[in-house]
Design an enzyme around this catalytic site. Structure first.
Site, PDB file in Angstrom:
ATOM      1  N   GLY A  45       0.839  -1.152  -0.010  1.00  0.00           N
ATOM      2  CA  GLY A  45       0.018  -0.007   0.061  1.00  0.00           C
ATOM      3  C   GLY A  45       0.990   1.231  -0.045  1.00  0.00           C
ATOM      4  N   GLY A  46       0.197   2.293  -0.444  1.00  0.00           N
ATOM      5  CA  GLY A  46       0.931   3.500  -0.711  1.00  0.00           C
ATOM      6  C   GLY A  46       1.532   4.201   0.595  1.00  0.00           C
TER       7      GLY A  46
ATOM      8  N   TYR B  45     -11.407  -2.168  11.378  1.00  0.00           N
ATOM      9  CA  TYR B  45     -10.663  -2.245   9.937  1.00  0.00           C
ATOM     10  C   TYR B  45     -11.788  -2.770   9.115  1.00  0.00           C
ATOM     11  CZ  TYR B  45      -7.342  -3.763   6.762  1.00  0.00           C
ATOM     12  OH  TYR B  45      -6.456  -3.965   5.425  1.00  0.00           O
TER      13      TYR B  45
ATOM     14  N   ASP C 123      -4.028   8.882   7.843  1.00  0.00           N
ATOM     15  CA  ASP C 123      -5.156   8.314   7.081  1.00  0.00           C
ATOM     16  C   ASP C 123      -6.456   8.174   7.948  1.00  0.00           C
ATOM     17  OD1 ASP C 123      -5.665   7.916   4.601  1.00  0.00           O
ATOM     18  OD2 ASP C 123      -4.565   6.093   4.310  1.00  0.00           O
TER      19      ASP C 123
ATOM     20  N   HIS D 148      -4.344   9.991   3.182  1.00  0.00           N
ATOM     21  CA  HIS D 148      -3.860   9.358   1.887  1.00  0.00           C
ATOM     22  C   HIS D 148      -4.960   8.972   0.900  1.00  0.00           C
ATOM     23  CE1 HIS D 148       0.341   8.653   3.429  1.00  0.00           C
ATOM     24  NE2 HIS D 148      -0.262   9.083   4.565  1.00  0.00           N
TER      25      HIS D 148
ATOM     26  N   ASP E 288      -8.719   7.479  -6.870  1.00  0.00           N
ATOM     27  CA  ASP E 288      -7.455   7.087  -5.912  1.00  0.00           C
ATOM     28  C   ASP E 288      -7.056   8.450  -5.378  1.00  0.00           C
ATOM     29  OD1 ASP E 288      -5.446   5.824  -4.914  1.00  0.00           O
ATOM     30  OD2 ASP E 288      -4.982   4.736  -6.879  1.00  0.00           O
TER      31      ASP E 288
ATOM     32  N   VAL F 273       1.822   4.363  -7.844  1.00  0.00           N
ATOM     33  CA  VAL F 273       2.456   3.186  -8.834  1.00  0.00           C
ATOM     34  C   VAL F 273       2.624   4.147 -10.238  1.00  0.00           C
ATOM     35  CG1 VAL F 273       1.716   1.630 -10.585  1.00  0.00           C
ATOM     36  CG2 VAL F 273       1.196   0.986  -8.057  1.00  0.00           C
TER      37      VAL F 273
ATOM     38  N   TYR G  31     -25.179  38.778  21.991  1.00  0.00           N
ATOM     39  CA  TYR G  31     -26.342  38.178  22.551  1.00  0.00           C
ATOM     40  C   TYR G  31     -26.592  36.597  22.346  1.00  0.00           C
ATOM     41  CZ  TYR G  31     -31.099  37.280  23.640  1.00  0.00           C
ATOM     42  OH  TYR G  31     -32.328  36.887  24.089  1.00  0.00           O
ATOM     43  N   ASP G  32     -26.802  36.121  21.743  1.00  0.00           N
ATOM     44  CA  ASP G  32     -27.062  34.459  21.678  1.00  0.00           C
ATOM     45  C   ASP G  32     -25.633  33.770  21.378  1.00  0.00           C
ATOM     46  OD1 ASP G  32     -27.187  35.592  18.941  1.00  0.00           O
ATOM     47  OD2 ASP G  32     -28.830  34.158  18.391  1.00  0.00           O
TER      48      ASP G  32
HETATM   49  C1  G6P Z   1      -4.138   2.781   0.919  1.00  0.00           C
HETATM   50  C2  G6P Z   1      -4.612   3.365   2.380  1.00  0.00           C
HETATM   51  C3  G6P Z   1      -3.611   3.037   3.415  1.00  0.00           C
HETATM   52  C4  G6P Z   1      -3.595   1.400   3.426  1.00  0.00           C
HETATM   53  C5  G6P Z   1      -3.162   0.961   2.292  1.00  0.00           C
HETATM   54  C6  G6P Z   1      -3.053  -0.462   2.205  1.00  0.00           C
HETATM   55  O1  G6P Z   1      -2.828   3.394   0.589  1.00  0.00           O
HETATM   56  O2  G6P Z   1      -4.502   4.970   2.199  1.00  0.00           O
HETATM   57  O3  G6P Z   1      -3.842   3.831   4.760  1.00  0.00           O
HETATM   58  O4  G6P Z   1      -2.568   1.272   4.372  1.00  0.00           O
HETATM   59  O5  G6P Z   1      -4.026   1.479   1.204  1.00  0.00           O
HETATM   60  O6  G6P Z   1      -4.402  -1.013   2.620  1.00  0.00           O
HETATM   61  P1  G6P Z   1      -4.507  -1.843   4.107  1.00  0.00           P
HETATM   62  O7  G6P Z   1      -5.509  -1.726   4.436  1.00  0.00           O
HETATM   63  O8  G6P Z   1      -3.801  -3.173   3.820  1.00  0.00           O
HETATM   64  O9  G6P Z   1      -3.448  -1.138   5.253  1.00  0.00           O
END
Ligand code: G6P
Length: 517
Positions: free
Chosen positions: A29-30, A87, A142, A166, A373, A378, A501-502
Site C-alpha cells: 500500500g501507498g 478495520y 489516514d 492519504h 484514487d 504506482v 447576545y445569543d
Molecule cells: C491505502 C490506504 C492506506 C493503507 C493501504 C493498504 O494506501 O490509504 O492507509 O494502508 O491502502 O491497505 P491496508 O488496508 O492493507 O492497510
C-alpha cells in the site's frame, strides 16, 4: 531529543504466522511505501498495528517485539473482533467506499463498527500519549485514525499534531451522507495542520466542515474551539532516487530483459494494483478486450501483464471482487488466447520491490486507471523507474496524481472505448514524443520526491503549531485582564457597553427568535 512520532493503522512491517513459523513481511500500500524512507531518514518512531499476533507462541511474540523495536516500531495490539469491526467494518466497509465515491458499497448500518472505531482510536491515543515526550512532533496518518487528533489534543494540549489524509476527501454532498460526519470533522480539527493530496480534496474538506459545524472557513484554515487549524495541500510522492537506483541495478535490468525476452518481441502493457475495487481493474480488462477486438493488426504484438496484489482478504466485498476479476481474466483469455499466446498475464500475489521495478523497466506502457484514487504512487514509481526517458503512462483523471502528471495520457476509466483508444495511442506514439513527455514527468517526480513532501509537511506543521500556542497565550492574557479592565471602566467618564447576545448572554437556540433572555 525531540522526535517525530509517525502514527498509522498499519506498521511498515506486518507480523504473521505461516505454517508455525514467524514471518515478518513488508506491508503493501501507498502509505507504508511512502513513509518508509522518511521514517528511516528522520529516525522517527512508528506507532501502529503489527498484524494479528494471536497465533504466536510467547517466544515468537518476543522475537516479533524485538524485531519491531529494532526498526523503531511500536506495536498497538488489537483483539480479533475489535480489529475486524474497526478495520474491515468501519474503516474499509464505511469510510473507504464513501471517500472513493462508491456509494453502493457503503454500509450505513454500522453502529457496532463505529463503536469499535472510537475504541481503537482511543487505544491509539493511549499508545501515542505513552510514547510522547514534550517537544515531539506527532504525525497521524489516514482515514483509519480520524478521531485521533482530537483525542490527542485532550491528552496532550500543547503537542504539535499533524494529520495527513492519504485518500480523497469527497465532495461535501457525499460526505454529508455519513451518519457520524460531525464526530469525524471534530476529530480531525484537533490537529494543528490537516494535509491533503490536492487542492480539490482540501476544498471539499473545508466545505464539509463549514456545512457540518456551521463554521465559516477559508480554504487555508479553520477557526474552531479558539484554535486555528491550518489546511495544507501536500501531494505525496515516491523515493525517486531509490527507485531509479533499483531500476539501474544490473540484476534488475537482467530481470527486465528476461521479461522482455519472454514477450518475444511483443510490447508490454502493465498494470500493478492492490486488488481493490477502487482501482478500476474490471473496466480496464473490458478496455483491453475492446482493444483486442478493435485492433487486429496490433493485438498480436502486445502482451498485457496485470499484477494484482492481495489485499483486505477477510472483507466480504473483496472476496466477491476477487472472484469477478479472476472470472473476467479467464473469460477474456479463453476468448482471445491462441496456442501461441495468452493476451493477459495475470499474477495474483505480492512481489518483492526489485521484481516490481523490473516490471516497470520492462513495460512499454503503464496502465493506471483507478475509478478514484487519493494519489496513486504506482504511476509515480513507473515514471521514476524510466531512467532512459522512454515508455508511456496512461493515467486516470480520477487519480490525485493526474493533477500533477499532466504529460501522461489522461483517460476517463469509466469510458472503455477511450481507454482502448489510449492503449493504441500509447503503443503507436513516436519515440520523440514519448521522450519529451517522460522527461517532463521525470523532472517533476525527481524534484518533488517523498522526502521533499515529508519535509514540507513538517515545516508547515511547525509553522501552524506556533501561532496556535501564541493564540492560546493571548486567550490566557485576556483571562488575566479583568482587574485592570475593571479599574479603567471605573475611571472612564463615559461607558458604552457592546455585548454579543445569543451564544454569549443566552445559549444558542435553533432559531435566533427563540433565544429568549
Ligand atoms: C491505502 C490506504 C492506506 C493503507 C493501504 C493498504 O494506501 O490509504 O492507509 O494502508 O491502502 O491497505 P491496508 O488496508 O492493507 O492497510
Amino acid at each position: 531529543m525531540a522526535r517525530l512520532l509517525i502514527v498509522s493503522n498499519r506498521l511498515p512491517i506486518s507480523v504473521r504466522v505461516d505454517r508455525g513459523a514467524l514471518c515478518l513481511t513488508r506491508s503493501s500500500g501507498g502509505l507504508a511505501a511512502a513513509m518508509r524512507g522518511p521514517h528511516e531518514r528522520m529516525c522517527a518512531v512508528w506507532i501502529g498495528w503489527p498484524g494479528s499476533v494471536a497465533g504466536l507462541t510467547p517466544e515468537q511474540r518476543q522475537d516479533a517485539d524485538a524485531a519491531l523495536a529494532g526498526i523503531r516500531a511500536v506495536p498497538v495490539h488489537l483483539g480479533a473482533t475489535e480489529q475486524h469491526r474497526f478495520y474491515d467494518g468501519f474503516s474499509n466497509g464505511v469510510l473507504w467506499p464513501l471517500f472513493h465515491y462508491l456509494l453502493d458499497k457503503v454500509n450505513l448500518d454500522a453502529e457496532l463498527d463505529w463503536e469499535a472505531y472510537q475504541r481503537v482510536n482511543e487505544r491509539f491515543a493511549d499508545a501515542v500519549a505513552e510514547q510522547y515526550a514534550p517537544g515531539d512532533m506527532i504525525w497521524v496518518h489516514d482515514y483509519q485514525l480520524m478521531l485521533l487528533p482530537a483525542l490527542l489534543r485532550r491528552r496532550l494540549p500543547g503537542a504539535q499534531i499533524g494529520f495527513f489524509l492519504h485518500v480523497p476527501f469527497p465532495s461535501a454532498e457525499v460526505f454529508r451522507i455519513l451518519p457520524w460526519r460531525e464526530q469525524i470533522v471534530r476529530g480531525l480539527l484537533g490537529a494543528d495542520l490537516l494535509g491533503f493530496h490536492t487542492a480539490g480534496y482540501r476544498k471539499n474538506f473545508a466545505a464539509s466542515a463549514a456545512h457540518v459545524l456551521d463554521l465559516d472557513p477559508d480554504e487555508a484554515a479553520i477557526e474552531h474551539d479558539g484554535r486555528r487549524v491550518a489546511l495544507g495541500v501536500h501531494p505525496i510522492s515516491v523515493d525517486a532516487a531509490e527507485v531509479a537506483r533499483i531500476a539501474a541495478h544490473p540484476a534488475v535490468r537482467e530481470e527486465a530483459a528476461r521479461i522482455r525476452a519472454e514477450a518475444r518481441g511483443r510490447k508490454i502493457v502493465l498494470g500493478i494494483d492492490r486488488l481493490d475495487y477502487t482501482k478500476g481493474i474490471p473496466r480496464r480488462l473490458l478496455a483491453i478486450e475492446r482493444f483486442l477486438e478493435r485492433e487486429p493488426e496490433l493485438r498480436d504484438n502486445v502482451r498485457f501483464i496485470q499484477l494484482a496484489v492481495p489485499t483486505r482478504e477477510m472483507a466480504g466485498a473483496y472476496a466477491d471482487f476477487r472472484r469477478i476479476v479472476h472470472e473476467m481474466v479467464g473469460r477474456i483469455n479463453g476468448q482471445h488466447g491462441t496456442t501461441q499466446a495468452t493476451p493477459i498475464h495475470y499474477i495474483h500475489r505480492s512481489l518483492p520491490l526489485d521484481q516490481v521495478v523490473a516490471l516497470y523497466v520492462a513495460a512499454d506502457v503503464m496502465l493506471v486507471t483507478p475509478l478514484r484514487d487519493g494519489m496513486n504512487l504506482v504511476a509515480k514509481e513507473y515514471v521514476a523507474a524510466r531512467v532512459d526517458d522512454d515508455g508511456a503512462l496512461i493515467l486516470s483523471e480520477f487519480a490525485g496524481a493526474a493533477s500533477e502528471l499532466a504529460e501522461a495520457i489522461a483517460v476517463n476509466p469509466y469510458d472503455i472505448g477511450s481507454v482502448a483508444a489510449a492503449v493504441k495511442r500509447a503503443l503507436t506514439m513516436p519515440a520523440a514524443e514519448q521522450r519529451t513527455r517522460m522527461a517532463a514527468l521525470r523532472r517533476r517526480v525527481d524534484t518533488s520526491d517523498v522526502h521533499a513532501w515529508a519535509q514540507s509537511f513538517l515545516d508547515d506543521l511547525d509553522r501552524a503549531a506556533a501561532p496556535a500556542s501564541e493564540a492560546a497565550g493571548a486567550v490566557s492574557a485576556r483571562r488575566e485582564m479583568p482587574e485592570s479592565v475593571v479599574e479603567r471602566v471605573r475611571q472612564a467618564p463615559q461607558r458604552v457597553w457592546i455585548l454579543d447576545y445569543d451564544g454569549t448572554l443566552v445559549p444558542f437556540a435553533p432559531m435566533p427568535d427563540l433565544a429568549a433572555p
